[in-house]
Design a protein around this motif. Structure first.
Motif, PDB file in Angstrom:
ATOM      1  N   PRO A 148     -17.652  23.280   3.214  1.00  0.00           N
ATOM      2  CA  PRO A 148     -18.884  22.782   2.596  1.00  0.00           C
ATOM      3  C   PRO A 148     -18.613  21.953   1.343  1.00  0.00           C
ATOM      4  CG  PRO A 148     -18.616  25.105   2.145  1.00  0.00           C
ATOM      5  CD  PRO A 148     -17.533  24.736   3.103  1.00  0.00           C
ATOM      6  N   ASP A 149     -17.501  22.187   0.682  1.00  0.00           N
ATOM      7  CA  ASP A 149     -17.148  21.421  -0.516  1.00  0.00           C
ATOM      8  C   ASP A 149     -15.691  21.748  -0.839  1.00  0.00           C
ATOM      9  OD1 ASP A 149     -17.096  20.110  -3.063  1.00  0.00           O
ATOM     10  OD2 ASP A 149     -19.264  20.334  -3.145  1.00  0.00           O
ATOM     11  N   MET A 150     -15.221  21.256  -1.999  1.00  0.00           N
ATOM     12  CA  MET A 150     -13.891  21.658  -2.444  1.00  0.00           C
ATOM     13  C   MET A 150     -13.958  23.110  -2.920  1.00  0.00           C
ATOM     14  SD  MET A 150     -11.863  19.007  -2.202  1.00  0.00           S
ATOM     15  CE  MET A 150     -10.616  18.732  -3.452  1.00  0.00           C
ATOM     16  N   ALA A 151     -12.802  23.731  -3.078  1.00  0.00           N
ATOM     17  CA  ALA A 151     -12.783  25.139  -3.469  1.00  0.00           C
ATOM     18  C   ALA A 151     -13.356  25.330  -4.874  1.00  0.00           C
ATOM     19  CB  ALA A 151     -11.373  25.694  -3.392  1.00  0.00           C
TER      20      ALA A 151
ATOM     21  N   PHE B  32     -22.127  20.325   6.739  1.00  0.00           N
ATOM     22  CA  PHE B  32     -22.367  20.603   8.161  1.00  0.00           C
ATOM     23  C   PHE B  32     -23.720  21.269   8.347  1.00  0.00           C
ATOM     24  CE2 PHE B  32     -17.856  20.218   7.637  1.00  0.00           C
ATOM     25  CZ  PHE B  32     -17.482  19.460   8.716  1.00  0.00           C
TER      26      PHE B  32
ATOM     27  N   PRO C 180     -23.683  26.113   7.125  1.00  0.00           N
ATOM     28  CA  PRO C 180     -22.949  27.190   7.767  1.00  0.00           C
ATOM     29  C   PRO C 180     -22.750  28.349   6.803  1.00  0.00           C
ATOM     30  CG  PRO C 180     -21.481  25.435   7.120  1.00  0.00           C
ATOM     31  CD  PRO C 180     -22.868  24.945   6.877  1.00  0.00           C
TER      32      PRO C 180
ATOM     33  N   LEU D  79      -1.115  28.077  -8.592  1.00  0.00           N
ATOM     34  CA  LEU D  79      -0.701  26.675  -8.507  1.00  0.00           C
ATOM     35  C   LEU D  79      -0.640  26.062  -9.896  1.00  0.00           C
ATOM     36  CD1 LEU D  79      -2.788  25.679  -5.416  1.00  0.00           C
ATOM     37  CD2 LEU D  79      -0.328  25.413  -5.615  1.00  0.00           C
TER      38      LEU D  79
ATOM     39  N   ILE E 259      -4.995  21.647  -2.779  1.00  0.00           N
ATOM     40  CA  ILE E 259      -4.157  22.631  -2.084  1.00  0.00           C
ATOM     41  C   ILE E 259      -4.982  23.878  -1.787  1.00  0.00           C
ATOM     42  CG2 ILE E 259      -2.094  24.055  -2.261  1.00  0.00           C
ATOM     43  CD1 ILE E 259      -0.955  21.917  -4.138  1.00  0.00           C
ATOM     44  N   THR E 260      -5.719  24.359  -2.810  1.00  0.00           N
ATOM     45  CA  THR E 260      -6.514  25.563  -2.602  1.00  0.00           C
ATOM     46  C   THR E 260      -7.537  25.342  -1.496  1.00  0.00           C
ATOM     47  OG1 THR E 260      -6.276  25.909  -4.965  1.00  0.00           O
ATOM     48  CG2 THR E 260      -7.805  27.330  -3.817  1.00  0.00           C
TER      49      THR E 260
ATOM     50  N   VAL F 180     -19.360  28.389  -2.510  1.00  0.00           N
ATOM     51  CA  VAL F 180     -18.222  27.985  -1.710  1.00  0.00           C
ATOM     52  C   VAL F 180     -17.563  29.279  -1.247  1.00  0.00           C
ATOM     53  CG1 VAL F 180     -15.982  26.887  -1.824  1.00  0.00           C
ATOM     54  CG2 VAL F 180     -17.915  25.815  -2.930  1.00  0.00           C
TER      55      VAL F 180
ATOM     56  N   HIS G 103     -15.083  32.298  -0.326  1.00  0.00           N
ATOM     57  CA  HIS G 103     -13.873  32.886  -0.911  1.00  0.00           C
ATOM     58  C   HIS G 103     -13.783  32.716  -2.418  1.00  0.00           C
ATOM     59  CE1 HIS G 103     -13.051  33.239   3.218  1.00  0.00           C
ATOM     60  NE2 HIS G 103     -12.825  31.958   3.397  1.00  0.00           N
TER      61      HIS G 103
ATOM     62  N   PRO H  19     -22.688  26.268  11.486  1.00  0.00           N
ATOM     63  CA  PRO H  19     -21.302  26.714  11.293  1.00  0.00           C
ATOM     64  C   PRO H  19     -20.367  25.990  12.256  1.00  0.00           C
ATOM     65  CG  PRO H  19     -22.806  28.572  11.462  1.00  0.00           C
ATOM     66  CD  PRO H  19     -23.606  27.356  11.777  1.00  0.00           C
TER      67      PRO H  19
ATOM     68  N   GLN I 286     -17.097  31.563   5.938  1.00  0.00           N
ATOM     69  CA  GLN I 286     -16.335  32.481   6.780  1.00  0.00           C
ATOM     70  C   GLN I 286     -15.872  33.658   5.939  1.00  0.00           C
ATOM     71  OE1 GLN I 286     -15.514  29.587   5.705  1.00  0.00           O
ATOM     72  NE2 GLN I 286     -15.040  28.131   7.277  1.00  0.00           N
TER      73      GLN I 286
ATOM     74  N   GLY J  24     -13.738  21.105   7.798  1.00  0.00           N
ATOM     75  CA  GLY J  24     -14.962  21.851   8.049  1.00  0.00           C
ATOM     76  C   GLY J  24     -15.422  22.692   6.874  1.00  0.00           C
TER      77      GLY J  24
ATOM     78  N   LEU K  84      -5.239  31.770  -5.928  1.00  0.00           N
ATOM     79  CA  LEU K  84      -4.338  30.720  -5.463  1.00  0.00           C
ATOM     80  C   LEU K  84      -4.306  29.576  -6.477  1.00  0.00           C
ATOM     81  CD1 LEU K  84      -2.574  29.885  -3.133  1.00  0.00           C
ATOM     82  CD2 LEU K  84      -4.569  28.907  -2.033  1.00  0.00           C
TER      83      LEU K  84
ATOM     84  N   ILE L 213      -5.872  25.380   1.936  1.00  0.00           N
ATOM     85  CA  ILE L 213      -5.415  26.710   2.357  1.00  0.00           C
ATOM     86  C   ILE L 213      -6.600  27.641   2.613  1.00  0.00           C
ATOM     87  CG2 ILE L 213      -4.164  28.779   1.610  1.00  0.00           C
ATOM     88  CD1 ILE L 213      -2.208  27.023   0.174  1.00  0.00           C
ATOM     89  N   GLN L 214      -7.628  27.561   1.756  1.00  0.00           N
ATOM     90  CA  GLN L 214      -8.667  28.589   1.782  1.00  0.00           C
ATOM     91  C   GLN L 214      -9.893  28.241   2.616  1.00  0.00           C
ATOM     92  OE1 GLN L 214      -7.146  31.359   0.682  1.00  0.00           O
ATOM     93  NE2 GLN L 214      -8.718  31.882  -0.809  1.00  0.00           N
ATOM     94  N   LEU L 215     -10.205  26.962   2.762  1.00  0.00           N
ATOM     95  CA  LEU L 215     -11.516  26.631   3.319  1.00  0.00           C
ATOM     96  C   LEU L 215     -11.472  26.010   4.709  1.00  0.00           C
ATOM     97  CD1 LEU L 215     -13.433  25.308   0.180  1.00  0.00           C
ATOM     98  CD2 LEU L 215     -13.183  27.620   1.017  1.00  0.00           C
ATOM     99  N   ARG L 216     -10.365  26.159   5.410  1.00  0.00           N
ATOM    100  CA  ARG L 216     -10.335  25.645   6.777  1.00  0.00           C
ATOM    101  C   ARG L 216     -11.328  26.413   7.642  1.00  0.00           C
ATOM    102  NH1 ARG L 216      -5.580  27.438   8.377  1.00  0.00           N
ATOM    103  NH2 ARG L 216      -5.228  28.305   6.293  1.00  0.00           N
ATOM    104  N   ALA L 217     -12.003  25.691   8.530  1.00  0.00           N
ATOM    105  CA  ALA L 217     -12.997  26.324   9.407  1.00  0.00           C
ATOM    106  C   ALA L 217     -12.290  27.313  10.332  1.00  0.00           C
ATOM    107  CB  ALA L 217     -13.699  25.250  10.221  1.00  0.00           C
ATOM    108  N   PRO L 218     -13.037  28.291  10.848  1.00  0.00           N
ATOM    109  CA  PRO L 218     -12.425  29.236  11.785  1.00  0.00           C
ATOM    110  C   PRO L 218     -11.835  28.480  12.967  1.00  0.00           C
ATOM    111  CG  PRO L 218     -14.657  29.911  11.214  1.00  0.00           C
ATOM    112  CD  PRO L 218     -14.451  28.573  10.595  1.00  0.00           C
TER     113      PRO L 218
ATOM    114  N   ARG M 224      -9.921  35.505   1.577  1.00  0.00           N
ATOM    115  CA  ARG M 224      -9.923  34.986   2.933  1.00  0.00           C
ATOM    116  C   ARG M 224      -9.000  35.878   3.752  1.00  0.00           C
ATOM    117  NH1 ARG M 224     -10.076  29.527   5.737  1.00  0.00           N
ATOM    118  NH2 ARG M 224      -8.574  29.713   7.399  1.00  0.00           N
TER     119      ARG M 224
END
Lengths: 129, 606, 330
Positions: free
Chosen positions: B137-140, B577, A9, C38, B218-219, C17, C19, B580, A12, B135, C34, B222-227, C24
């Motif tokens: 692709p990996d960790m932040a 995934f 994907p 933290l 945490i990052t 990855v 952002h 998208p 975003q 959703g 962020l 907060i940051q990588l949630r799918a739309p 975002r």
């Protein structure tokens, strides 16, 4: 394996593309307007450092009063660093939320250990030496 | 856009003669050892953690043998243990020594908490499942993720190595209370290469790894949630991990600070925790300046270690929630209430720590404060448990192996939680403190509680990781055996504890027979249960490894689940995934009236 | 070079990855920002744990066992100023990058790195070693009257001050078998060279001989009741103290007292943070793939890196803002 890579994907990243030259110029102008503030805050910090040193040689009646005064000045200085240099002023809510939590827990750590030193109900106080 | 930069490198490096088979494939070391892929790291954590859980369990078996048969040689493996652990721990005849009992006790606690449950529950399941469920692709921060695993792994090596220094590993309990921990293992030993010092160094690495990992979690969340994946559409497991990560980020550093202090107390001769006039042997110790406070350690330690209890339990509650919703085929009852509860729980867990310290005589005022907050924290815990119980109501429940473990989790965790309430009260605690009642209480929370939750999670996500299901039959054998004997192991401890049996008697209470006599026979029952419990874990281990090859092959969504983790290919490739992802609905839309199937995946538009 | 790194150490390269660079939309943050906050939150708790230990031990200490005025205030003030200046320059460096002025960025960053290095040098080559060559003995309370000339407790009591139990200065002679013997010999030589007095006293075998600090030389002098800004030169007066009267004796090292224990631990940990910051700044200043080389391909990414490294640096400065008064002044 490789097929799945190319089908991955798109992140975003809506803002990635419209982060054009225009935005950048506007941001640069915005920052240029702040340069004076950084210098002013820096000078203010240096002055307050002098004040901290000076005040520590003034007798405020007791050692604890001196400590309180010193800590108030230090807190003012720290707030200036955090607010201006670290841009906490106007920082996003996400960051503020967990920093407030952190502040509460740090205070808890300070004050509850502090309270554990004496017990007004029984009149005991615990000295460690 | 490609998901990993290395794929691009392949293109650039295409001119190289032997570049062909390196094109898109990483070498073994980069793929399985120094990997930045969250799934590989999750498995690394999970497998290391499970091994340590098993190791900690074996230490306990030896201790239990000693408690039921004081002074008797450990059967079959006594000589082997003697040759591995040396003379400090085992006698020549192969029986556990008193010092050995302390070593095993301290290491059992340390390993189970910091090297077993946290790595599996938080880092293992968290790493593998959280990015899939949101959703991403990996960790932040993939590289940071690898760094935290290797920090953790370093701590594992150091901690395990401490068994082999002179005088063996740490003997001061997982709580490492000074002043005893401050002077332990120093007599006649090396300043640095001794059990307790190495324990502290290993803990510093362990804590650093945990901190880096939690920041990453945490990052990522907060940051990588799918739309479309708004906060109230997050699977509850993600919420649990989110709060857990905050607990680790904010509670662990004071213990790291305290660890540094105890380390300097031991190697630089400071007196952070060493009081004035400390008697060592029969003389006043002159090595320390004095002026320190053992109580300070307890404050800093429990400031971490109480939130740590919730670190142990919350991921398990998260796993159980996923499985309960999936197998009752209905939404979780009170999802929002559960989310608010888990936050309240996290907040309150920071201000209850001193209920571990009622015996220090810290004074009525402070004790009253902590008593109140401790009782308050039972409210959100009970809301969580009640919501899960009510979720069962009216469901057409599928009792597969993960669900059996998840269902058993509820009453087991209930017993653990409810027996904690008496301990919250200052006056009652003065009697029960340091008895087997306390041991029973917290083991019910973490053993048939958390560890059952973890087993449920292993059975549940195993098909996603391997593409095959674990054997249902062996799973059920494992479950029923474990359920029966884990209760046989822990329930009698309540009886012993209320009779006043102290948790640190290494002969099982024989010396205090006048006091403990009527309940001592339970030692045999508990030890037999522990042994049988071990046998049933062998079934699990067998099932775990054989199913990898011969388990029933399954597709990407074998449980008919709704969350995004079941939306990836099985096993998920790099980048997770194929297309998208977008989220259109809440996490548990099961049995929605009017929908053709009884589950409605989050990623399905309609 | 960067190709080689990506080839053989793919785990050092960035995964794509989202952002990493751009924010975002709904949080308005790029991930590293962020992440660093933290991390700073956890640092607040780390130093919070240490400061709470400081509060706990200081409040719990018996009167007279928490030394004051032992650190060099002018040097400490100078170091504070240096850190503040470096904080200004690092934020200016970030602003220069944001305005795409690479030359200015390099200059400001260089000043920041130099400030950090000066801070560390002062700390490690002057402040700490000076303490390690200073010596103090705490006198047993029952023996204190014997040393009233050096302690001045009568005067302190009249002035409403805490009692004094410590006699400090340079150790000239240590009891037999003490591991400070070598230091004592060295100091005695120096003392003899300075004053021409080579056989000032003839101590017994288990005596400490100490060239006194001004405060112990004239303990009843009102001038010495409060710490001085400019360090007062040592007196040439000597004290001979019998080991039997000594509760504990140590150079001004962590083992000396809980005061020095907290001082060395907190400033040591702070120093490690300064060192870490300098290393990161060097990386961003030099033409590494992730440093100034990044300017050509993605200046915004470099600006972000400088911003988060800067946030860390400001935090280190912020900790010092508290460390300075609590150890040097109050």
């Amino acid at each position: 394996m490789s097929a799945s890579h190319s089908h991955s994907p798109a992140p975003q990243d809506a803002s990635h593309d419209n982060h054009g030259a225009h935005d950048q110029a506007a941001e640069a102008a915005h920052i240029a307007a702040h340069l004076g503030a950084y210098i002013k805050v820096g000078v203010g910090l240096l002055v307050l450092t002098g004040i901290t040193v000076g005040l520590s040689y003034v007798d405020f009646g007791s050692r604890s009063m001196n400590i309180i005064v010193g800590m108030i000045v230090a807190t003012i200085k720290a707030s200036m660093v955090a607010a201006i240099f670290m841009h906490l002023k106007g920082e996003k809510m996400t960051i503020w939320r967990f920093l407030i939590m952190t502040g509460i827990f740090a205070m808890g750590l300070f004050f509850l250990t502090f309270l554990a030193h004496s017990d007004p109900i029984t009149g005991t106080s615990y000295s460690t030496h | 856009m490609s998901t990993i930069a290395t794929a691009d490198v392949g293109h650039h490096g295409g001119t190289e003669p032997h570049g062909d088979h390196h094109h898109h494939e990483l070498g073994f070391w980069q793929k399985y050892v120094f990997s930045t892929d969250h799934k590989v790291i999750g498995l690394q954590y999970g497998i290391t953690g499970l091994s340590f859980l098993f190791f900690g369990f074996l230490l306990m078996l030896v201790m239990r043998w000693q408690l039921a048969n004081p002074g008797a040689a450990v059967p079959v493996v006594g000589a082997f243990l003697r040759s591995v652990f040396g003379e400090t721990v085992m006698t020549d005849a192969g029986a556990l020594t008193a010092a050995g009992y302390n070593v095993f006790g301290a290491m059992h606690g340390t390993i189970m908490v910091f090297f077993g449950v946290v790595p599996v529950a938080v880092a293992g399941f968290g790493n593998y499942v959280v990015p899939l469920q949101i959703g991403a692709p990996d960790m932040a921060f993939p590289k940071l993720n690898m760094a935290s695993f290797w920090c953790f792994f370093t701590s594992c090596v150091i901690m395990t190595g401490s068994f082999f220094v002179k005088g063996s590993a740490a003997k001061s309990g997982w709580t490492a209370y000074p002043p005893l921990a401050g002077i332990a293992d120093l007599e006649g030993g090396s300043l640095w290469l001794n059990g307790q010092t190495i324990w502290l160094i290993a803990m510093v690495f362990n804590i650093t790894g945990s901190l880096l990992g939690s920041i990453n979690f945490i990052t990522t969340i907060i940051q990588l949630r799918a739309p479309g994946l708004t906060w109230m559409r997050l699977p509850f497991f993600v919420w649990a991990q989110f709060v857990t990560a905050f607990l680790l980020v904010l509670a662990f550093p004071p213990l790291e600070a305290a660890g540094f202090m105890q380390l300097t107390d031991r190697v630089l001769g400071t007196s952070f925790f060493m009081p004035t006039g400390l008697m060592v042997g029969q003389t006043v110790a002159q090595t320390w300046s004095g002026g320190g406070s053992p109580i300070l350690w307890q404050h800093l330690f429990w400031f971490l270690a109480h939130p740590e209890v919730y670190v142990l339990i919350l991921p398990a509650i998260g796993i159980v929630s996923e499985i309960v919703a999936n197998n009752t085929r209905k939404p979780l009852y009170g999802y929002k209430a559960m989310v608010y509860s888990v936050f309240t729980l996290g907040f309150l867990s920071f201000i209850v720590w001193a209920h571990h310290m009622y015996m220090t005589g810290m004074g009525a005022k402070v004790a009253a404060f902590f008593q109140v907050t401790t009782i308050m924290i039972s409210v959100p815990s009970v809301i969580l448990l009640t919501a899960l119980l009510l979720s069962l109501w009216g469901g057409s429940i599928r009792f597969n192996t993960p669900m059996l473990f998840a269902t058993a989790f509820l009453p087991m965790f209930g017993i653990g939680g409810l027996t904690g309430i008496p301990l919250a009260f200052n006056a009652v605690d003065l009697f029960l403190h340091d008895t087997y009642y306390v041991i029973a209480h917290f083991h019910y929370v973490v053993a048939p509680g958390t560890i059952f939750g973890l087993f449920a999670g292993v059975y549940f996500w195993y098909p996603k990781v391997t593409g095959r299901k674990m054997s249902e039959f062996l799973g059920k054998v494992h479950f029923w055996g474990s359920l029966v004997f884990i209760n046989g192991l822990f329930f009698p401890m309540f009886l012993q504890g209320m009779a006043g049996v102290h948790r640190r008697w290494y002969d099982g209470g024989v010396t205090y027979e006048q006091l403990a006599g009527p309940v001592l026979h339970w030692n045999k029952v508990m030890t037999a249960s522990a042994g049988l419990l071990a046998l049933f874990q062998l079934v699990f281990i067998f099932n775990f490894f054989t199913s990898w090859r011969i388990g029933k092959k399954v597709g990407r969504n074998p449980w008919d689940a709704t969350t995004l983790d079941w939306d990836t290919p099985t096993p998920p490739p790099h980048g997770n995934f194929e297309k998208p992802v977008e989220v259109f609905r809440g996490p548990y839309e099961y049995s929605v009236p009017g929908h053709p199937t009884d589950f409605h995946p989050q990623s399905q538009r309609d | 070079m960067s190709n080689l790194i990506t080839k053989y150490f793919p785990f050092f390269t960035d995964r794509e990855v989202p952002h990493t660079v751009s924010a975002r939309p709904d949080t308005g943050l790029y991930s590293a920002k962020l992440g660093i906050w933290l991390f700073l939150a956890s640092e607040v708790m780390l130093f919070g744990g240490l400061f709470s230990a400081y509060i706990f031990l200081r409040i719990g200490s018996e009167p007279g066992y928490w030394p004051a005025g032992l650190l060099n205030v002018p040097v400490g003030t100078m170091n504070t100023a240096i850190l503040i200046v470096s904080s200004i320059t690092v934020v200016m460096a970030w602003a220069a990058l944001k305005m795409r002025q690479l030359g200015k960025y390099r200059l400001y960053m260089l000043v920041t790195i130099l400030c950090g290095l000066i801070f560390l040098t002062v700390k490690l080559s002057y402040e700490w070693p000076a303490k390690f060559n200073h010596f103090g003995v705490f006198i047993k309370k029952e023996a204190a009257s014997k040393y009233e000339d050096f302690l001045g407790n009568k005067h302190l009591q009249e002035a409403g001050q805490n009692p004094r139990w410590e006699i400090s200065g340079h150790l000239l002679d240590a009891p037999k078998g003490s591991h400070y013997a070598h230091q004592a010999e060295h100091n005695a030589e120096h003392f003899g060279h300075e004053t021409g007095r080579h056989d000032a006293v003839t101590p017994a075998e288990d005596d400490y001989v100490i060239q006194l600090d001004a405060v112990n030389a004239n303990p009843s002098d009102k001038d010495n009741d409060r710490p001085h800004f400019w360090p007062v030169p040592m007196s040439t007066k000597l004290a001979v103290i019998s080991a039997a009267d000594v509760e504990s004796a140590s150079v001004f090292a962590p083992r000396h007292s809980t005061y020095f224990a907290t001082y060395f631990l907190i400033t040591g940990l702070h120093g490690l943070h300064v060192l870490g910051g300098i290393l990161v700044f060097l990386y961003l200043w030099l033409p590494f793939p992730g440093g100034t080389k990044l300017y050509k391909t993605n200046p915004e990414h470099l600006a972000n890196r400088v911003e988060i490294a800067g946030l860390f640096w400001h935090f280190v400065d912020l900790v010092w803002i508290f460390v300075f008064p609590i150890f040097y002044l109050l």
